[in-house]
Design an enzyme around this catalytic site. Structure first.
Site, short mmCIF file in Angstrom:
data_model
loop_
_atom_site.label_atom_id
_atom_site.label_comp_id
_atom_site.label_asym_id
_atom_site.label_seq_id
_atom_site.Cartn_x
_atom_site.Cartn_y
_atom_site.Cartn_z
N ASP A 115 2.50 -5.11 -3.68
CA ASP A 115 3.34 -4.24 -2.85
C ASP A 115 4.00 -5.12 -1.79
OD1 ASP A 115 1.30 -4.77 -1.04
OD2 ASP A 115 1.06 -2.68 -0.41
N TYR A 158 3.59 -1.55 -9.77
CA TYR A 158 2.69 -1.72 -8.63
C TYR A 158 1.55 -0.69 -8.69
CZ TYR A 158 0.43 -0.89 -4.31
OH TYR A 158 -0.56 -0.67 -3.40
N GLU A 197 -2.11 5.77 -3.39
CA GLU A 197 -1.15 4.69 -3.63
C GLU A 197 0.28 5.21 -3.66
OE1 GLU A 197 -1.64 1.60 -3.31
OE2 GLU A 197 -3.82 1.69 -3.22
N1 ADE Z 1 -1.29 0.11 1.09
C1 ADE Z 1 -1.16 0.32 -0.24
N2 ADE Z 1 -2.35 0.55 -0.79
C2 ADE Z 1 -3.26 0.50 0.21
C3 ADE Z 1 -4.63 0.70 0.28
N3 ADE Z 1 -5.32 0.99 -0.82
N4 ADE Z 1 -5.23 0.60 1.46
C4 ADE Z 1 -4.51 0.32 2.55
N5 ADE Z 1 -3.22 0.13 2.56
C5 ADE Z 1 -2.57 0.24 1.40
#
Ligand code: ADE
Length: 396
Positions: A143, A125, A42
């Protein structure tokens, strides 16, 4: 227009989850999930597209498979592993967060969203994403992709970058989170945003929840999400020196700014009002401190690099240290044993924390009469610049 959750939203989660089950991309952090791997992914995925993150994630967790291993690592090694991924404060924060997990929580990430948010560099987030994805907490992670999806589904016309709108979107999203599989729901929303509900030309014909989309109903998917007008990037000019000796280049550790913690060329920013300031003249005091005679400067060229908030043009000079001048080269050598100044070979460049900006500066052909090291790129470590849909302009 109503921007609120309604009874017809009831089927939203089951539809999205069913779609996600059939369309989820096979991503490394989704295999063998663990709270630590979720945290790493993340943080890497903030500001950076999935395709760029994948090889970095794989190398990172191969080197530090557990949070305790990361906590025991040195910051320089962590930053070196992050080289080219950009936004280096994320790496420093991840490292500090790992240490805090060991100190405060005995080496196990807390499952509580509030305790996660109290870790260094873990914002609302990331805390929500880890709580939902790794611990199954019923919370919504907003996000950029999720914000776009919620704004369209609920028909929110206000600019999504405003704090009040973000709060509104988070509240709306939260109402849709199912009690069952909240983590999969969080990822399903992000996945929909990344692959279907894209910023331009959303694929509504492929969208599992198109029938519930207010923006589509109002034929406003182009206008939603709205954004506040962008502030212009600050235009900055810098002068920098590639000082070579025996095939090595002198690098200094950046202490402040966007690239703090990474290695860079000795450089000075030119005064904003100084159309007349000579870049070479501005460098003089920096060079003297490093034992270099300003007279040996040879102009190599200009490099432009656009960061998120800064548009930088760097004038690159090549120079050799004044080895024959009493004391000066010795000074450069003395400085080069400090922690923050180093003579670096092309090979060492592949092991240090260096930015894409530095790589670009080193790639300018050497000025005549001087031989500089040609940096080698690490496999799979491109500039990180993505094609269409990339979340960032260029990696710092
Ligand atoms: N963008 C942010 N977190 C994500 C996730 N877990 N999988 C794919 N795209 C992401």
């Amino acid at each position: 227009m109503t921007a609120r959750a309604t009874a017809r939203d009831g089927a939203l989660a089951p539809r999205l989850l069913a779609w996600f089950d059939g369309h989820a991309r096979d991503l490394p952090w989704r295999r063998d999930p663990s709270p630590y791997r979720t945290l790493v992914s993340e943080l890497m995925l903030q500001q950076t597209v999935v395709a760029t993150v994948i090889p970095y994630f794989q190398r990172f967790v191969a080197r530090w498979p557990e949070v305790t291993a990361l906590a025991a690592a040195g910051e320089d090694d962590v930053l070196a592993m992050w080289s080219g991924l950009g936004y280096y404060s994320r790496a420093r924060n991840l490292h500090r967060a790992a240490r805090a997990v060991v100190e405060r929580h005995g080496g196990a990430l807390p499952s509580d969203e509030q305790a996660l948010a109290e870790l260094p560099g873990v914002g609302p987030y990331t805390a929500a994403a880890v709580a939902a994805i790794a611990f199954g907490r019923r919370t919504f992670a907003l996000d950029g992709n999720a914000a776009r999806v919620v704004a369209r589904l609920a028909g929110v016309e206000a600019p999504i970058d405003r704090p009040a709108t973000r709060t509104q979107l988070r509240v709306l999203g939260q109402e849709w989170v199912p009690a069952d599989r909240p983590g999969a729901f969080a990822e399903a929303v992000m996945e929909l945003g990344a692959t279907v509900c894209t910023p331009r030309a959303p694929g509504c014909a492929r969208c599992p929840v198109a029938a519930r989309c207010r923006a589509r109903e109002m034929a406003r998917t182009t206008e939603i999400p709205a954004r506040s007008p962008r502030r212009a990037r600050k235009v900055v000019r810098v002068a920098c020196a590639r000082i070579f000796r025996e095939g090595r280049v002198l690098l200094v550790k950046q202490r402040t700014g966007l690239l703090a913690g990474t290695w860079g060329l000795p450089a000075r920013e030119l005064p904003q009002d100084g159309a007349s300031a000579s870049p070479a003249r501005v460098l003089v005091s920096t060079l003297h401190r490093l034992g270099v005679e300003p007279r040996s400067l040879i102009l190599a060229g200009d490099v432009r690099h656009v960061f998120t908030h800064r548009d930088v043009t760097a004038t690159v000079f090549d120079a050799t240290p004044a080895a024959d001048r009493a004391g000066r080269a010795a000074e450069a050598d003395r400085r080069a044993t400090d922690d923050d100044v180093r003579w670096v070979s092309p090979h060492e460049l592949t092991t240090l924390a260096v930015s894409s900006f530095l790589r670009k500066l080193l790639e300018v052909p050497a000025a005549s009469r001087l031989q500089g090291p040609s940096p080698t790129r690490r496999p799979g470590r491109g500039s990180g610049r993505g094609a269409k849909g990339d979340k960032r302009l260029e990696s710092p």
